[in-house]
Scaffold this motif. Structure first.
Motif, mmCIF file in Angstrom:
data_model
loop_
_atom_site.group_PDB
_atom_site.id
_atom_site.type_symbol
_atom_site.label_atom_id
_atom_site.label_comp_id
_atom_site.label_asym_id
_atom_site.label_seq_id
_atom_site.Cartn_x
_atom_site.Cartn_y
_atom_site.Cartn_z
ATOM 1 N N LYS A 23 0.840 -1.202 0.000
ATOM 2 C CA LYS A 23 0.000 0.000 0.000
ATOM 3 C C LYS A 23 0.874 1.250 0.000
ATOM 4 C CE LYS A 23 -4.166 -1.886 2.234
ATOM 5 N NZ LYS A 23 -3.751 -3.259 2.586
ATOM 6 N N PHE A 24 0.606 2.130 -0.954
ATOM 7 C CA PHE A 24 1.448 3.322 -1.118
ATOM 8 C C PHE A 24 1.527 4.179 0.142
ATOM 9 C CE2 PHE A 24 1.833 7.856 -2.027
ATOM 10 C CZ PHE A 24 3.113 7.879 -2.568
ATOM 11 N N PRO A 25 0.419 4.458 0.859
ATOM 12 C CA PRO A 25 0.534 5.324 2.041
ATOM 13 C C PRO A 25 1.489 4.782 3.096
ATOM 14 C CG PRO A 25 -1.769 5.111 1.387
ATOM 15 C CD PRO A 25 -0.988 4.108 0.578
ATOM 16 N N ILE A 26 1.552 3.459 3.243
ATOM 17 C CA ILE A 26 2.454 2.870 4.241
ATOM 18 C C ILE A 26 3.904 2.996 3.781
ATOM 19 C CG2 ILE A 26 3.085 0.770 5.492
ATOM 20 C CD1 ILE A 26 0.173 -0.170 5.128
ATOM 21 N N ILE A 27 4.166 2.636 2.527
ATOM 22 C CA ILE A 27 5.511 2.750 1.973
ATOM 23 C C ILE A 27 5.984 4.200 2.040
ATOM 24 C CG2 ILE A 27 6.924 2.496 -0.105
ATOM 25 C CD1 ILE A 27 6.132 -0.185 1.074
ATOM 26 N N ASP A 28 5.129 5.114 1.629
ATOM 27 C CA ASP A 28 5.470 6.541 1.620
ATOM 28 C C ASP A 28 5.771 7.043 3.021
ATOM 29 O OD1 ASP A 28 5.670 9.180 0.336
ATOM 30 O OD2 ASP A 28 3.825 9.625 1.449
ATOM 31 N N ALA A 29 4.940 6.634 3.987
ATOM 32 C CA ALA A 29 5.134 7.079 5.370
ATOM 33 C C ALA A 29 6.451 6.565 5.923
ATOM 34 C CB ALA A 29 3.973 6.611 6.235
ATOM 35 N N MET A 30 6.767 5.302 5.664
ATOM 36 C CA MET A 30 7.978 4.729 6.243
ATOM 37 C C MET A 30 9.242 5.215 5.538
ATOM 38 S SD MET A 30 6.657 0.965 7.475
ATOM 39 C CE MET A 30 7.744 0.881 8.911
ATOM 40 N N LEU A 31 9.083 5.708 4.321
ATOM 41 C CA LEU A 31 10.198 6.356 3.637
ATOM 42 C C LEU A 31 10.368 7.803 4.088
ATOM 43 C CD1 LEU A 31 9.787 5.098 -0.060
ATOM 44 C CD2 LEU A 31 11.713 4.602 1.485
ATOM 45 N N SER A 32 9.285 8.393 4.573
ATOM 46 C CA SER A 32 9.292 9.818 4.909
ATOM 47 C C SER A 32 9.628 10.100 6.370
ATOM 48 C CB SER A 32 7.925 10.435 4.591
ATOM 49 O OG SER A 32 7.576 10.271 3.239
ATOM 50 N N VAL A 33 9.098 9.290 7.282
ATOM 51 C CA VAL A 33 9.267 9.564 8.713
ATOM 52 C C VAL A 33 10.683 9.177 9.153
ATOM 53 C CG1 VAL A 33 8.463 9.029 11.048
ATOM 54 C CG2 VAL A 33 6.815 9.248 9.176
ATOM 55 N N LYS A 34 11.360 10.103 9.789
ATOM 56 C CA LYS A 34 12.745 9.886 10.221
ATOM 57 C C LYS A 34 12.745 9.098 11.533
ATOM 58 C CE LYS A 34 14.382 14.089 7.954
ATOM 59 N NZ LYS A 34 15.009 15.421 8.124
ATOM 60 N N ARG A 35 12.798 7.783 11.390
ATOM 61 C CA ARG A 35 12.720 6.887 12.550
ATOM 62 C C ARG A 35 13.796 7.218 13.594
ATOM 63 N NH1 ARG A 35 10.484 1.461 13.420
ATOM 64 N NH2 ARG A 35 11.898 0.134 14.617
ATOM 65 N N GLU A 36 14.964 7.654 13.118
ATOM 66 C CA GLU A 36 16.065 7.953 14.035
ATOM 67 C C GLU A 36 15.751 9.100 14.991
ATOM 68 O OE1 GLU A 36 16.969 10.465 10.333
ATOM 69 O OE2 GLU A 36 16.113 8.492 10.784
ATOM 70 N N ASP A 37 14.787 9.950 14.623
ATOM 71 C CA ASP A 37 14.403 11.068 15.498
ATOM 72 C C ASP A 37 13.443 10.634 16.603
ATOM 73 O OD1 ASP A 37 15.936 12.743 13.965
ATOM 74 O OD2 ASP A 37 14.251 13.630 12.865
ATOM 75 N N PHE A 38 12.879 9.426 16.479
ATOM 76 C CA PHE A 38 11.850 8.961 17.413
ATOM 77 C C PHE A 38 12.342 7.827 18.306
ATOM 78 C CE2 PHE A 38 9.515 11.001 13.987
ATOM 79 C CZ PHE A 38 8.509 11.695 14.652
ATOM 80 N N VAL A 39 13.656 7.720 18.465
ATOM 81 C CA VAL A 39 14.237 6.715 19.353
ATOM 82 C C VAL A 39 15.166 7.433 20.327
ATOM 83 C CG1 VAL A 39 14.118 4.970 17.520
ATOM 84 C CG2 VAL A 39 16.246 6.223 17.878
ATOM 85 N N PRO A 40 15.513 6.797 21.462
ATOM 86 C CA PRO A 40 16.465 7.423 22.387
ATOM 87 C C PRO A 40 17.762 7.760 21.674
ATOM 88 C CG PRO A 40 15.426 5.503 23.402
ATOM 89 C CD PRO A 40 15.018 5.493 21.959
ATOM 90 N N ALA A 41 18.383 8.863 22.085
ATOM 91 C CA ALA A 41 19.596 9.338 21.415
ATOM 92 C C ALA A 41 20.660 8.247 21.296
ATOM 93 C CB ALA A 41 20.161 10.545 22.168
#
Length: 217
Positions: A23-41
């Motif tokens: 599904k495009f919205p899921i692929i697009d979201a996971m390519l767009s959201v910077k996962r590294e910003d949402f985890v402990p430093a």
């Protein structure tokens, strides 16, 4: 300097797409959201690993494959309100925000909730409300919800959560049986839930979602 953009693409190409998530919205979201910003430093370098990412206190960021397949099974639409339970530092809510009309990110750890709110604002996820409160109590004041997603393992789902799901709505979570677990999608009809298995996965069982919790006074 770490190229997180390349790692994000690799995560999608090696963990998400091979799991039959198209599904495009899921692929697009996971390519767009910077996962590294949402985890402990201290965990930034491990942000794109294949596996659950430990947040401490029996909490995790679900592995990319699990989250992607869970969202794929739920088929969230652009006009739906979603409750994201156990949002942690906000990654799952940021991803869901790309496909839903609005998301309520519920987190009972005040420090994590505060950090999530800041990171989500910085990421431009302006259709996410961060709500601080007990996970097992839900967030009734913002509901009822079209979809509820639980970011962790469960032995059972408290009635308070089921009550906040619209009739005709659906819920996704990882049911654990010892070390083994499976994601199930629940559908609410006439006030009752019916569940179907989606795929195997694992996550620590959240406080308030353990079988013995419902018997405590």
């Amino acid at each position: 300097m770490t190229d997180f953009s390349a790692r994000r693409t690799m995560m999608v190409d090696t963990q998400v797409r091979p799991s039959d998530v198209t599904k495009f919205p899921i692929i697009d979201a996971m390519l767009s959201v910077k996962r590294e910003d949402f985890v402990p430093a201290a965990q930034r370098e491990a942000a794109y690993m294949d596996g659950n990412l430990d947040l401490g206190g029996n909490r995790v960021v679900l592995e990319p494959r699990t989250l992607a397949k869970l969202l794929d099974a739920l088929s969230i639409d652009g006009d739906e309100l979603v409750l994201d339970i156990g949002a942690g530092l906000g990654y799952s809510a940021a991803v869901i925000a790309h496909m839903a009309q609005a998301v309520v990110a519920l987190e009972e750890d005040d420090a994590m909730a505060s950090e999530a709110q800041e990171t989500l604002m910085a990421a431009g996820a302006d259709n996410v409300i961060t709500h601080s409160g007990e996970l097992a109590a839900g967030a009734a004041e913002h509901g009822p919800y079209d979809v509820i997603v639980i970011q962790g393992g469960v032995d059972h789902v408290p009635q308070a959560i089921i009550d906040q799901l619209k009739d005709g709505g659906r819920m996704g979570c990882v049911f654990m049986d010892g070390a083994l677990g499976e994601v199930r999608i629940g559908y609410k009809s006439d006030g009752r839930m019916s569940w179907r298995r989606a795929f195997n996965a694992g996550a620590p069982v959240l406080d308030g979602f353990k079988r013995h919790d419902q018997f405590q006074l």
